[in-house]
Design a protein around this motif. Structure first.
Motif, PDB file in Angstrom:
ATOM      1  N   GLU A 141       0.822  -1.201   0.000  1.00  0.00           N
ATOM      2  CA  GLU A 141       0.000   0.000   0.000  1.00  0.00           C
ATOM      3  C   GLU A 141       0.863   1.261   0.000  1.00  0.00           C
ATOM      4  O   GLU A 141       1.919   1.298   0.627  1.00  0.00           O
ATOM      5  N   LEU A 142       0.393   2.287  -0.714  1.00  0.00           N
ATOM      6  CA  LEU A 142       1.095   3.563  -0.713  1.00  0.00           C
ATOM      7  C   LEU A 142       0.905   4.218   0.653  1.00  0.00           C
ATOM      8  O   LEU A 142      -0.215   4.387   1.120  1.00  0.00           O
ATOM      9  N   VAL A 143       2.019   4.568   1.291  1.00  0.00           N
ATOM     10  CA  VAL A 143       1.972   5.182   2.618  1.00  0.00           C
ATOM     11  C   VAL A 143       2.020   6.697   2.499  1.00  0.00           C
ATOM     12  O   VAL A 143       1.209   7.407   3.086  1.00  0.00           O
ATOM     13  N   TRP A 144       2.991   7.220   1.758  1.00  0.00           N
ATOM     14  CA  TRP A 144       3.058   8.650   1.520  1.00  0.00           C
ATOM     15  C   TRP A 144       3.866   8.941   0.277  1.00  0.00           C
ATOM     16  O   TRP A 144       4.565   8.070  -0.239  1.00  0.00           O
ATOM     17  N   GLN A 145       3.726  10.186  -0.173  1.00  0.00           N
ATOM     18  CA  GLN A 145       4.470  10.638  -1.341  1.00  0.00           C
ATOM     19  C   GLN A 145       4.991  12.033  -1.054  1.00  0.00           C
ATOM     20  O   GLN A 145       4.260  12.903  -0.572  1.00  0.00           O
ATOM     21  N   LEU A 146       6.268  12.248  -1.321  1.00  0.00           N
ATOM     22  CA  LEU A 146       6.934  13.515  -1.026  1.00  0.00           C
ATOM     23  C   LEU A 146       7.368  14.176  -2.324  1.00  0.00           C
ATOM     24  O   LEU A 146       8.056  13.557  -3.139  1.00  0.00           O
ATOM     25  N   SER A 147       6.942  15.425  -2.518  1.00  0.00           N
ATOM     26  CA  SER A 147       7.360  16.207  -3.678  1.00  0.00           C
ATOM     27  C   SER A 147       7.993  17.501  -3.178  1.00  0.00           C
ATOM     28  O   SER A 147       7.310  18.515  -3.019  1.00  0.00           O
ATOM     29  N   PRO A 148       9.287  17.495  -2.870  1.00  0.00           N
ATOM     30  CA  PRO A 148       9.915  18.707  -2.327  1.00  0.00           C
ATOM     31  C   PRO A 148       9.824  19.875  -3.295  1.00  0.00           C
ATOM     32  O   PRO A 148      10.015  19.714  -4.495  1.00  0.00           O
ATOM     33  N   VAL A 149       9.526  21.048  -2.774  1.00  0.00           N
ATOM     34  CA  VAL A 149       9.485  22.248  -3.602  1.00  0.00           C
ATOM     35  C   VAL A 149      10.811  22.979  -3.469  1.00  0.00           C
ATOM     36  O   VAL A 149      11.606  22.710  -2.586  1.00  0.00           O
ATOM     37  N   GLY A 150      11.027  23.915  -4.382  1.00  0.00           N
ATOM     38  CA  GLY A 150      12.255  24.699  -4.345  1.00  0.00           C
ATOM     39  C   GLY A 150      13.435  23.973  -4.956  1.00  0.00           C
ATOM     40  O   GLY A 150      14.546  24.479  -4.945  1.00  0.00           O
ATOM     41  N   LEU A 151      13.224  22.761  -5.509  1.00  0.00           N
ATOM     42  CA  LEU A 151      14.294  22.009  -6.159  1.00  0.00           C
ATOM     43  C   LEU A 151      13.933  21.820  -7.620  1.00  0.00           C
ATOM     44  O   LEU A 151      12.841  21.354  -7.944  1.00  0.00           O
ATOM     45  N   GLU A 152      14.840  22.188  -8.512  1.00  0.00           N
ATOM     46  CA  GLU A 152      14.598  21.977  -9.921  1.00  0.00           C
ATOM     47  C   GLU A 152      14.662  20.482 -10.229  1.00  0.00           C
ATOM     48  O   GLU A 152      15.469  19.755  -9.648  1.00  0.00           O
ATOM     49  N   PRO A 153      13.781  19.997 -11.151  1.00  0.00           N
ATOM     50  CA  PRO A 153      13.872  18.577 -11.546  1.00  0.00           C
ATOM     51  C   PRO A 153      15.272  18.254 -12.023  1.00  0.00           C
ATOM     52  O   PRO A 153      15.869  19.002 -12.788  1.00  0.00           O
ATOM     53  N   HIS A 154      15.787  17.148 -11.551  1.00  0.00           N
ATOM     54  CA  HIS A 154      17.159  16.756 -11.865  1.00  0.00           C
ATOM     55  C   HIS A 154      17.121  15.259 -12.106  1.00  0.00           C
ATOM     56  O   HIS A 154      16.115  14.713 -12.563  1.00  0.00           O
ATOM     57  N   ASP A 155      18.192  14.576 -11.817  1.00  0.00           N
ATOM     58  CA  ASP A 155      18.167  13.125 -11.826  1.00  0.00           C
ATOM     59  C   ASP A 155      17.268  12.647 -10.694  1.00  0.00           C
ATOM     60  O   ASP A 155      16.872  13.442  -9.834  1.00  0.00           O
ATOM     61  N   PRO A 156      16.919  11.358 -10.654  1.00  0.00           N
ATOM     62  CA  PRO A 156      16.101  10.873  -9.536  1.00  0.00           C
ATOM     63  C   PRO A 156      16.729  11.236  -8.194  1.00  0.00           C
ATOM     64  O   PRO A 156      17.951  11.317  -8.055  1.00  0.00           O
ATOM     65  N   PHE A 157      15.877  11.479  -7.210  1.00  0.00           N
ATOM     66  CA  PHE A 157      16.356  11.822  -5.881  1.00  0.00           C
ATOM     67  C   PHE A 157      17.303  10.749  -5.352  1.00  0.00           C
ATOM     68  O   PHE A 157      17.080   9.549  -5.578  1.00  0.00           O
ATOM     69  N   GLN A 158      18.341  11.187  -4.669  1.00  0.00           N
ATOM     70  CA  GLN A 158      19.241  10.274  -3.977  1.00  0.00           C
ATOM     71  C   GLN A 158      18.632   9.941  -2.608  1.00  0.00           C
ATOM     72  O   GLN A 158      18.007  10.800  -1.984  1.00  0.00           O
TER      73      GLN A 158
ATOM     74  N   PRO B 155      19.221   6.048  10.959  1.00  0.00           N
ATOM     75  CA  PRO B 155      18.292   5.595  11.999  1.00  0.00           C
ATOM     76  C   PRO B 155      17.038   6.463  12.068  1.00  0.00           C
ATOM     77  O   PRO B 155      17.113   7.686  12.210  1.00  0.00           O
ATOM     78  N   ASP B 156      15.884   5.838  11.903  1.00  0.00           N
ATOM     79  CA  ASP B 156      14.568   6.477  12.048  1.00  0.00           C
ATOM     80  C   ASP B 156      14.251   7.511  10.979  1.00  0.00           C
ATOM     81  O   ASP B 156      13.284   8.262  11.113  1.00  0.00           O
ATOM     82  N   ALA B 157      15.036   7.586   9.909  1.00  0.00           N
ATOM     83  CA  ALA B 157      14.770   8.601   8.888  1.00  0.00           C
ATOM     84  C   ALA B 157      15.405   8.170   7.573  1.00  0.00           C
ATOM     85  O   ALA B 157      16.183   7.216   7.510  1.00  0.00           O
ATOM     86  N   VAL B 158      15.041   8.890   6.527  1.00  0.00           N
ATOM     87  CA  VAL B 158      15.702   8.735   5.227  1.00  0.00           C
ATOM     88  C   VAL B 158      16.111  10.128   4.764  1.00  0.00           C
ATOM     89  O   VAL B 158      15.361  11.099   4.912  1.00  0.00           O
ATOM     90  N   LEU B 159      17.320  10.244   4.249  1.00  0.00           N
ATOM     91  CA  LEU B 159      17.792  11.496   3.671  1.00  0.00           C
ATOM     92  C   LEU B 159      17.434  11.495   2.189  1.00  0.00           C
ATOM     93  O   LEU B 159      17.744  10.539   1.468  1.00  0.00           O
ATOM     94  N   VAL B 160      16.763  12.548   1.751  1.00  0.00           N
ATOM     95  CA  VAL B 160      16.337  12.697   0.368  1.00  0.00           C
ATOM     96  C   VAL B 160      17.129  13.849  -0.226  1.00  0.00           C
ATOM     97  O   VAL B 160      17.067  14.969   0.293  1.00  0.00           O
ATOM     98  N   GLY B 161      17.882  13.582  -1.289  1.00  0.00           N
ATOM     99  CA  GLY B 161      18.797  14.596  -1.774  1.00  0.00           C
ATOM    100  C   GLY B 161      18.771  14.820  -3.264  1.00  0.00           C
ATOM    101  O   GLY B 161      18.419  13.936  -4.043  1.00  0.00           O
ATOM    102  N   GLN B 162      19.096  16.037  -3.639  1.00  0.00           N
ATOM    103  CA  GLN B 162      19.455  16.444  -4.980  1.00  0.00           C
ATOM    104  C   GLN B 162      20.784  17.182  -4.843  1.00  0.00           C
ATOM    105  O   GLN B 162      21.207  17.494  -3.712  1.00  0.00           O
ATOM    106  N   PRO B 163      21.457  17.496  -5.938  1.00  0.00           N
ATOM    107  CA  PRO B 163      22.737  18.208  -5.789  1.00  0.00           C
ATOM    108  C   PRO B 163      22.627  19.526  -5.012  1.00  0.00           C
ATOM    109  O   PRO B 163      23.615  19.965  -4.427  1.00  0.00           O
ATOM    110  N   SER B 164      21.441  20.132  -4.972  1.00  0.00           N
ATOM    111  CA  SER B 164      21.322  21.441  -4.319  1.00  0.00           C
ATOM    112  C   SER B 164      20.822  21.371  -2.889  1.00  0.00           C
ATOM    113  O   SER B 164      20.877  22.384  -2.186  1.00  0.00           O
ATOM    114  N   ALA B 165      20.312  20.246  -2.422  1.00  0.00           N
ATOM    115  CA  ALA B 165      19.726  20.218  -1.077  1.00  0.00           C
ATOM    116  C   ALA B 165      19.527  18.791  -0.604  1.00  0.00           C
ATOM    117  O   ALA B 165      19.429  17.854  -1.401  1.00  0.00           O
ATOM    118  N   VAL B 166      19.447  18.639   0.721  1.00  0.00           N
ATOM    119  CA  VAL B 166      19.137  17.368   1.375  1.00  0.00           C
ATOM    120  C   VAL B 166      18.086  17.647   2.438  1.00  0.00           C
ATOM    121  O   VAL B 166      18.208  18.613   3.196  1.00  0.00           O
TER     122      VAL B 166
END
Length: 693
Positions: A654-671, A676-687
């Motif tokens: 089941e889909l739990v959630w979906q995150l679409s960060p704003v302020g980041l230009e579309p780039h390659d897929p998010f890193q 522990p207890d979290a996931v870091l979501v990154g693009q070259p300009s922000a994490v």
């Protein structure tokens, strides 16, 4: 109330500019830790506590008053971002917009501070699609609010954020039941094109809303009584800061009033006869419940949860799903949890690596490694002069192994202190005309290193070496069979066999050769380095996603197939059909997850049996999906694309959630990097750090 960073400038702006319909600011300390602002208290009833639909005159009064308050905010350069039932309160004088901690400057905010605190059903399509909240999105949310209070339902229905964004952008709102003079301005406020919406001032002057004065006795006696009871709640708390406090006024017996222009509190299932005292509700909880607005927001996200201040005594809404955190607010299906922090890189060079420990996470920026504090996202140390394509690895004892121009470096993750630097190993290879091509992997106190000749890494001799970085000596060195090239990678370092993967590099002299090449796999005894076998498979192409486990089993995805092969014998163990061209795959806890364009599926690693299959929010080519990962708890599968990160329940799909960060230009897929207890979501300009528990 405690302010997020985005609201500090707002507090400074509004402190000298009183706005009708916004709480008066009594004081603030934007530089304190944590920063805070004090507002004048006024007994209030949240609009989310009131039965809908409301009488038409009540909708007019409400819409006109909120439009006037938004006009003042917008003219001060502030976006409210919380126009929703729990972001609008009713007071004896007029509706109030209390969620100052959800506000932010509209013109030129620092990167990553554009937030929204309204539920998904109240977000404009451009915000749901990842854009920043604006005055026009506030007007859209007010249109939704007027439709909801007038009809008792949302104009675009319910559903996950992607569906709501699609309907709001491509379908007309369902306003059947509103009077024509009111339906017209509501429909214009709900235009999918921001420029076509009226401004808040224009909406306030609309004949259907203008002149609807809210001064004086605009509320019926039932709500006035509730407001008086809430004022008494606060009075009862004075002088007894830690004693249990009374609950909100008993309103269950208040039947909805039928007179024109009146509002009724929501009926409760069992009307209480008295006002009981809860066993553990303290002063801070009652005050937070009365004074806090729809605060906590997803940093850079398009939608968040409401009521994020002290709500330990509030259950999640019925039917809500997804991860929850005590005291962090309601979990709403499809909406991501509030982000913990955001780190911005103005140089646009940030790369995530799976290295964390001692409360730190490692990120790379060009030839520099930085340790980020996992509580705040602030960099606390750095090491420069990194070398190679994979220069950072996790090692035992909460340390990191870095490959630098000075040699191999082991440093403490907490403070970056270098425990030792060993350049003798690299210098000692000069007599063999070999150099360190790359560090391929690390397990505990051993690093596996690819060595090659300086001038011909594709065709020259390659060696795999095991280096003990506790004793600081080489354990063994073994020649790598032909056909691997300098881009060889370590596919699996677990079990008794090391599995090396590479392209067939024996004849890569043209594009045609590359198209017909196959992947090659070599197995080495982990203890001695003895070469055990070399394998290649006609149906495993250079671009086929692969994974291997400690038992010597290879998993490969190709056109329409997911296969498991025994690397020791070369035999196929099982095969499973998947739709389209299979994309990335990940192996975790006995399950293989694979993306095949429009779907993601989970398969038993032993049998290939499909455990579940789920559609992605939008179809993606194999190149459009990044490296998937599983949360530290094993409960979430995280699938990154250039536009969003989608979290699926690993047990049910089941889909739990979906995150679409704003302020980041579309780039390659998010890193993605799991901590522990979290996931870091990154693009070259922000994490950003998103909790996963």
């Amino acid at each position: 109330m405690v302010l997020p960073a985005a609201a500090r400038e707002v507090a400074a702006t509004l402190s000298g500019t009183p706005i009708e319909g916004v709480p008066d600011l009594l004081g603030s300390a934007p530089d304190a830790e944590p920063p805070w602002v004090a507002v004048a208290f006024m007994p209030a009833v949240g609009l989310d506590e009131v039965d809908v639909p409301l009488p038409v005159d009540g909708v007019r009064l409400l819409g006109g008053a909120v439009a006037e308050a938004l006009t003042g905010l917008h003219e001060a350069g502030v976006v409210y971002g919380a126009v929703a039932p729990d972001g609008v309160w009713l007071t004896a004088r007029r509706p109030l917009l209390p969620a100052l901690d959800a506000c932010r400057p509209y013109e030129g905010p620092p990167l990553g501070t554009r937030l929204s605190a309204a539920p998904a059903g109240y977000l404009a399509p451009e915000v749901l699609s990842g854009g920043p909240p604006t005055p026009a999105s506030d007007v859209f949310a007010l249109g939704v609010l007027m439709a909801y209070t007038g009809l008792g339902r949302l104009p675009f229905g319910d559903g996950p954020p992607p569906e709501l964004a699609y309907r709001a952008a491509r379908t007309a709102p369902d306003l059947a039941g509103l009077p024509d003079d009111l339906a017209g301005p509501v429909a214009r406020a709900l235009s999918p094109v921001p420029a076509e919406r009226p401004t808040a001032r224009e909406l306030a002057r609309t004949p259907a809303l203008a002149g609807s004065s809210v001064d004086g006795n605009w509320l019926p006696g039932r709500i006035v009584a509730a407001l008086a009871a809430r004022a008494q709640d606060v009075h009862a708390l004075e002088g007894a800061p830690d004693e249990p406090a009374p609950t909100r006024a008993a309103t269950g017996s208040m039947a909805p009033a039928q007179a024109t222009g009146t509002l009724a509190l929501r009926s409760a299932p069992t009307p209480p006869q008295t006002r009981p005292e809860p066993p553990s509700t303290a002063r801070r909880v009652v005050l937070a419940r009365m004074l806090s607005g729809a605060a906590g927001a997803v940093l850079g996200g398009g939608a968040v949860l409401g009521w994020t201040e002290a709500r330990e005594d509030t259950a999640d809404p019925e039917g809500a799903s997804g991860p929850t955190r005590p005291g962090r607010g309601r979990a709403v299906a499809g909406l991501p949890p509030a982000a913990l922090w955001r780190y911005d890189d103005p140089t646009g060079r940030t790369k995530l690596v799976p290295v964390s420990g001692a409360g730190r996470a490692l990120v790379l920026q060009g030839q520099t490694a930085r340790g980020l504090d996992l509580r705040s996202g602030k960099p606390v140390w750095e090491v420069q002069e990194l070398k190679g394509t994979a220069p950072a690895w996790q090692v035992s004892g909460q340390r990191a192994l870095l490959y630098t121009f000075d040699g191999l470096v082991v440093c403490a993750l907490r403070d970056g202190r270098k425990e030792w630097v060993d350049s003798a190993y690299e210098r000692g290879l000069a007599e063999d005309s070999l150099e360190v091509v790359n560090v391929l992997g690390v397990h505990r106190d051993t690093a596996w290193i690819l060595l090659g000749k300086r001038f011909d890494l594709e065709r020259g001799d390659l060696h795999l070496a095991a280096f003990d970085f506790v004793r600081r000596e080489e354990r063994w060195r073994a020649p790598v069979p032909d056909g691997f090239g300098g881009s060889a990678t370590l596919l699996s370092g677990s079990g008794g066999t090391l599995v090396l993967e590479g392209k067939d590099g024996s004849a890569l002299s043209s594009d045609e050769d590359l198209e017909t090449a196959t992947k090659r796999f070599a197995g080495f005894d982990r203890a001695t380095g003895k070469h055990r076998w070399t394998r290649s498979f006609d149906d495993v192409e250079p671009r086929s996603p692969t994974a291997a486990d400690g038992s010597g089993r290879l998993f490969a995805a190709g056109l329409g197939d997911l296969r498991a092969k025994d690397l020791t014998t070369g035999r196929q163990v099982w095969g499973e059909r998947v739709l389209g061209g299979a994309g990335p795959l990940v192996l975790d806890r006995g399950t293989v997850y694979v993306v095949d364009g429009s779907e993601v599926s989970a398969h038993d690693a032993r049998t290939g049996h499909r455990r579940w299959q789920q559609y992605l929010p939008r179809s993606m080519s194999g190149d459009g999906v990044g490296s998937m990962t599983v949360s530290a708890s094993g409960r979430l599968l995280l699938v990154p694309t250039p536009e969003e990160v989608t979290a699926f329940d690993t047990r049910s799909g089941e889909l739990v959630w979906q995150l679409s960060p704003v302020g980041l230009e579309p780039h390659d897929p998010f890193q993605l990097t799991v901590v522990p207890d979290a996931v870091l979501v990154g693009q070259p300009s922000a994490v950003i750090a998103v909790p996963t528990t």
